[in-house]
Write a protein that holds these residues in place. Structure first.
Motif, short mmCIF file in Angstrom:
data_model
loop_
_atom_site.label_atom_id
_atom_site.label_comp_id
_atom_site.label_asym_id
_atom_site.label_seq_id
_atom_site.Cartn_x
_atom_site.Cartn_y
_atom_site.Cartn_z
N ASP A 197 -10.54 10.62 -1.54
CA ASP A 197 -11.56 9.36 -1.44
C ASP A 197 -11.02 8.46 -0.30
O ASP A 197 -11.56 7.54 0.10
CB ASP A 197 -11.40 8.81 -2.86
CG ASP A 197 -12.30 9.68 -3.74
OD1 ASP A 197 -13.01 10.03 -3.77
OD2 ASP A 197 -11.19 9.88 -4.97
N VAL A 198 -9.87 8.35 -0.29
CA VAL A 198 -9.15 7.72 0.93
C VAL A 198 -7.94 8.51 1.60
O VAL A 198 -7.21 9.17 1.02
CB VAL A 198 -8.27 6.18 0.16
CG1 VAL A 198 -7.83 5.52 1.29
CG2 VAL A 198 -9.37 5.32 -0.44
N VAL A 199 -8.08 8.25 2.87
CA VAL A 199 -7.02 9.31 3.76
C VAL A 199 -5.98 8.07 4.20
O VAL A 199 -6.09 7.12 4.74
CB VAL A 199 -7.74 9.58 4.87
CG1 VAL A 199 -6.70 10.51 5.73
CG2 VAL A 199 -8.66 10.74 4.45
N VAL A 200 -4.77 8.51 4.00
CA VAL A 200 -3.65 7.41 4.20
C VAL A 200 -2.90 7.85 5.49
O VAL A 200 -2.50 9.33 5.65
CB VAL A 200 -2.71 7.22 3.13
CG1 VAL A 200 -1.60 6.44 3.52
CG2 VAL A 200 -3.49 6.59 1.95
N LEU A 201 -2.61 7.17 6.61
CA LEU A 201 -1.54 7.43 7.67
C LEU A 201 -0.35 6.46 7.48
O LEU A 201 -0.68 5.46 7.37
CB LEU A 201 -2.16 7.27 8.91
CG LEU A 201 -1.16 7.51 10.16
CD1 LEU A 201 -1.96 8.09 11.46
CD2 LEU A 201 -0.73 6.42 10.66
N SER A 202 0.80 6.87 6.92
CA SER A 202 2.05 6.15 6.60
C SER A 202 3.03 6.18 7.58
O SER A 202 4.11 5.78 7.23
CB SER A 202 2.55 6.47 5.31
OG SER A 202 2.88 8.26 5.44
N SER A 203 2.88 6.44 8.85
CA SER A 203 3.68 6.60 9.85
C SER A 203 4.63 5.30 10.18
O SER A 203 4.21 4.09 10.16
CB SER A 203 2.96 7.04 11.01
OG SER A 203 2.37 8.17 10.87
N SER A 204 5.84 5.41 10.59
CA SER A 204 6.52 4.31 10.80
C SER A 204 6.64 4.37 12.59
O SER A 204 7.17 3.23 13.03
CB SER A 204 8.03 4.51 10.52
OG SER A 204 8.80 5.87 10.92
N SER A 217 -3.84 2.51 7.37
CA SER A 217 -3.23 3.02 8.39
C SER A 217 -1.96 1.90 8.39
O SER A 217 -2.35 0.87 8.22
CB SER A 217 -3.76 3.31 9.55
OG SER A 217 -4.87 4.11 9.42
N THR A 218 -0.73 2.55 8.98
CA THR A 218 0.30 1.56 9.28
C THR A 218 -0.08 1.07 10.58
O THR A 218 -0.66 1.81 11.39
CB THR A 218 1.36 2.23 9.00
OG1 THR A 218 1.67 3.61 9.84
CG2 THR A 218 2.00 2.11 7.54
N ASP A 219 0.43 -0.12 10.93
CA ASP A 219 0.13 -0.79 12.21
C ASP A 219 1.44 -0.38 13.31
O ASP A 219 2.02 -1.10 13.55
CB ASP A 219 0.19 -2.33 12.08
CG ASP A 219 -0.24 -2.98 13.33
OD1 ASP A 219 -0.58 -2.32 14.20
OD2 ASP A 219 -0.29 -4.30 13.46
N VAL A 220 0.98 0.97 13.76
CA VAL A 220 1.93 1.61 14.61
C VAL A 220 1.07 2.06 16.05
O VAL A 220 0.00 2.74 15.69
CB VAL A 220 2.93 2.54 14.18
CG1 VAL A 220 3.97 1.80 13.07
CG2 VAL A 220 2.12 3.66 13.21
#
Length: 558
Positions: A407-414, A434-437
């Motif tokens: 339902d939601v796609v997550v991008l968790s990158s550092s 998404s993370t702000d990278v």
């Protein structure tokens, strides 16, 4: 137009996105001829064979940046050492001095000495053959040690030991192998209308030599920052600090020389552009071109999401993650964020879809994440709420189905360059957190939620907002799909490079014919434009007889 496409570790061998991007570019510009000059990074790079190339790819020439130097067989070591030793010593000493930066050398002086050494070594290779033996020999070690012991160098380098010097010499030799490639004679790079390097680093070296010795203009495209990648790789390899310092300066100086000589630099995002400007790229020679990504594998899922008039109700709100199992993707933060989500939404599920990747670091990190998931989410009567399903494995899901599962796609990158998985999720019409990278903000625009990296609490809160606000998630997903189809298609990318090719060739023409004939008479139209026309021009009819306007039967008018 004849294009020399310069690649490293990619097309036409690699099956990853870098190789696929080159293939889409070549196929989208079928009216040009391409010669591919490929640098191979490893035996695995070549083991799977070449991908099928379209007819406009006339030739593929390959040189290796790994193993024993292929070029060493082209000229006996003794001959090279005897005939070119003095010239080699002068050039290598300049290069080593630039890397060490001793004395009062400013950045401009170091850049000049680096360029003098680089092109001096290229001249030695052109005249005497392969440089492999010399670059790994005693003369190179003596020059490197002398540069590191010079007055004014960093204390870190003054304490360098022989084993570290050997490591530097060996890695620099690999980086400089393109100088010895047989690509600079008649009919090779100098005969191209332009060189297009698909990345910085070693791939740009042949283009620099073609520019230096033949005047061939160079375009450099980077979707990730090659300098940054090299620095991270040195740290991950556990190289000694002195070795990392010398190699890091090599990559920085090479990047600066590449940007200085390129007719056009095309970053794939503003994130990459900022890095390039810090390394010396000029703004008036830059044009941002987003990569063209094939949307067809995701069309079925995206169209289904677009056709849905109301958000689907799910018994188990699901979060999906798709990507390479790399520590920079920070799956650990995602697992801790999902632990917080489960406290608020006990029915929630997390489906992790790692893309199949070779290499011990990837397997080790994935095993670590599986073990952490088992500790955080003990299996109950219905099993664990976290699942791992490998994309690319036999019977495994397709990427489009992986995105559709959430339902939601997550991008968790550092850390991130250009977030390919984020664009694919947008093609599928999925709401994203998404993370702000890297280039995340400019890719997503206003069509998804962005949170700070390494902050599981913020990641959990934003994901909960979309899991609970299904109408908002549906609207964001639809807007994301429209944005991706407008900005990131292969046709848009090919059109941008077609325009760039024409602009560069018009401003930097390569004249290969003499301006005068043997007798000294000027020859201004050696190859007239109409000779390139695919059809014959109809002959111009003779002009009809005309009566002068001042003549009339009655005599001239007054």
């Amino acid at each position: 137009m004849r294009i020399a496409l310069l690649t490293e570790g990619g097309y036409p061998y690699a099956r990853g996105e870098g190789g696929a991007w080159c293939d889409r570019l070549v196929r989208g510009l079928g009216h040009h001829d391409f010669d591919v000059y490929a640098l191979s990074r490893s035996s695995r790079n070549e083991s799977a064979g070449r991908v099928p190339t379209p007819p406009q790819v006339r030739r593929v020439l390959t040189e290796r940046l790994w193993g024993d130097p292929v070029g060493a067989a082209r000229a006996p070591r003794r001959t090279v050492r005897r005939a070119g030793r003095a010239a080699f010593l002068r050039a290598y000493a300049e290069l080593a001095a630039a890397l060490a930066g001793g004395g009062a050398l400013g950045i401009e002086t170091r850049a000049e000495r680096f360029a003098a050494g680089l092109y001096g070594l290229a001249e030695v290779a052109a005249e005497h053959g392969s440089l492999a033996g010399l670059l790994r020999g005693e003369d190179a070690l003596v020059a490197l040690e002398g540069a590191c012991r010079a007055p004014g160098v960093r204390p870190l380098l003054r304490d360098i030991v022989v084993t570290e010097l050997l490591t530097v010499a060996g890695l620099v030799e690999q980086q400089l192998r393109p100088l010895s490639a047989p690509w600079y004679g008649p009919g090779e790079l100098g005969a191209a209308d332009l060189c297009h390097a698909a990345s910085g680093g070693p791939a740009a070296l042949p283009g620099l030599l073609a520019k230096r010795f033949c005047g061939t203009p160079l375009i450099v495209t980077e979707y990730t920052v090659r300098v940054r990648e090299a620095l991270l790789a040195h740290r991950a390899a556990g190289l000694a600090p002195a070795v990392r310092a010398l190699l890091g300066d090599y990559h920085r100086l090479l990047a600066a020389e590449t940007y200085r000589r390129a007719a056009l630099v095309t970053p794939g995002s503003a994130h990459v552009r900022r890095w390039q400007e810090r390394c010396g790229a000029r703004r008036d020679r830059m044009r941002t071109v987003q990569p063209g990504i094939d949307a067809s594998p995701f069309a079925r899922v995206g169209e289904a999401a677009e056709a849905a008039t109301t958000p689907a109700a799910s018994l188990a709100p699901t979060v999906a993650w798709v990507g390479r199992p790399d520590p920079a993707k920070d799956l650990v933060a995602l697992l801790h964020a999902f632990h917080a989500i489960r406290r608020e939404e006990p029915r929630a599920r997390l489906r992790i879809f790692p893309v199949r990747a070779a290499g011990e670091p990837f397997a080790s990190y994935l095993s670590h994440c599986r073990a952490l998931a088992a500790r955080l989410f003990p299996a109950g009567p219905d099993g664990s709420p976290v699942s791992f399903e490998e994309i690319g494995s036999p019977g495994g899901p397709e990427a489009a189905d992986a995105y559709a599962a959430g339902d939601v796609v997550v991008l968790s990158s550092s850390a991130e360059g250009f977030p390919l998985s984020l664009v694919e999720a947008m093609f599928c019409g999925r709401a994203t957190v998404s993370t702000d990278v890297g280039a995340v903000r400019e890719v997503i625009g206003g069509t998804g939620l962005v949170v700070p990296p390494r902050d599981p609490g913020a990641l959990a809160q934003a994901t909960l907002e979309l899991l609970r606000g299904r109408e908002r998630a549906a609207l964001l997903g639809a807007a994301a799909r429209e944005r991706a189809l407008a900005l990131f298609t292969p046709a848009r990318c090919a059109d941008a490079f077609q325009e760039s090719y024409l602009t560069v060739v018009a401003r930097h023409p390569v004249r290969r014919e003499p301006l005068r004939d043997a007798a000294g008479a000027p020859r201004p139209f050696i190859s007239p434009a109409e000779s390139l026309s695919p059809t014959r021009l109809a002959p111009t009819p003779p002009p009809a007889a005309r009566v002068p306007a001042t003549a009339a039967p009655g005599g001239p008018h007054r």
